[in-house]
Scaffold this motif. Structure first.
Motif, short mmCIF file in Angstrom:
data_model
loop_
_atom_site.label_atom_id
_atom_site.label_comp_id
_atom_site.label_asym_id
_atom_site.label_seq_id
_atom_site.Cartn_x
_atom_site.Cartn_y
_atom_site.Cartn_z
N MET A 137 0.84 -1.17 0.00
CA MET A 137 0.00 0.00 0.00
C MET A 137 0.89 1.24 0.00
O MET A 137 1.93 1.27 0.63
CB MET A 137 -0.87 -0.04 1.26
CG MET A 137 -2.19 0.60 1.10
SD MET A 137 -3.19 0.32 2.59
CE MET A 137 -4.76 0.60 1.89
N PHE A 191 -2.53 5.31 2.83
CA PHE A 191 -2.57 5.28 4.28
C PHE A 191 -3.03 6.62 4.85
O PHE A 191 -3.70 6.66 5.87
CB PHE A 191 -1.20 4.93 4.87
CG PHE A 191 -0.84 3.47 4.75
CD1 PHE A 191 -1.72 2.49 5.15
CD2 PHE A 191 0.40 3.08 4.26
CE1 PHE A 191 -1.38 1.15 5.05
CE2 PHE A 191 0.75 1.75 4.17
CZ PHE A 191 -0.15 0.78 4.56
N GLU A 214 7.72 -6.17 2.34
CA GLU A 214 6.60 -5.27 2.08
C GLU A 214 5.81 -4.99 3.36
O GLU A 214 5.42 -3.85 3.61
CB GLU A 214 5.68 -5.86 1.02
CG GLU A 214 6.27 -5.91 -0.37
CD GLU A 214 5.40 -6.67 -1.35
OE1 GLU A 214 4.28 -7.09 -0.98
OE2 GLU A 214 5.85 -6.87 -2.49
N CYS A 215 5.58 -6.02 4.14
CA CYS A 215 4.85 -5.86 5.41
C CYS A 215 5.63 -4.95 6.36
O CYS A 215 5.06 -4.07 7.00
CB CYS A 215 4.61 -7.21 6.07
SG CYS A 215 3.25 -8.13 5.38
N ASP A 235 5.31 -1.38 5.20
CA ASP A 235 3.98 -0.84 5.46
C ASP A 235 3.79 -0.51 6.94
O ASP A 235 3.21 0.51 7.29
CB ASP A 235 2.90 -1.83 5.00
CG ASP A 235 2.73 -1.83 3.49
OD1 ASP A 235 3.22 -0.90 2.82
OD2 ASP A 235 2.09 -2.77 2.98
N ARG A 289 5.57 2.69 7.59
CA ARG A 289 4.81 3.83 7.06
C ARG A 289 3.68 4.22 8.01
O ARG A 289 3.44 5.40 8.27
CB ARG A 289 4.23 3.50 5.68
CG ARG A 289 5.24 3.51 4.57
CD ARG A 289 4.55 3.26 3.23
NE ARG A 289 5.55 3.12 2.19
CZ ARG A 289 5.83 1.98 1.57
NH1 ARG A 289 5.17 0.88 1.85
NH2 ARG A 289 6.75 1.95 0.64
#
Length: 66
Positions: free
Chosen positions: A1, A6, A45-46, A49, A52
């Motif tokens: 994402m 977000f 990626e997790c 995220d 972020r």
């Protein structure tokens, strides 16, 4: 994402999304340890995220304090 996506979420939704991503990361690490992981790239990626989300929550906390 993306960070833009977000930013559209409320703080409560971000906290819920963070919990969801932490749970997914736990399962991915477990799959990696047992050799059953299908997409190893998803782990990083997790992590990104989650970082972020934490950054956005911190920014909002600082902005609210001012």
């Amino acid at each position: 994402m993306k960070a833009k996506e977000f930013r559209k979420l409320s703080s409560e939704e971000l906290i819920a999304k963070e919990k969801e991503l932490k749970q997914e990361l736990f399962h991915l690490r477990f799959q990696g340890a047992t050799g059953q992981i299908k997409n190893p790239q998803r782990i990083s990626e997790c992590k990104k995220d989650i970082a972020r989300i934490k950054t956005l929550l911190c920014e909002r906390e600082i902005a609210a304090a001012k």
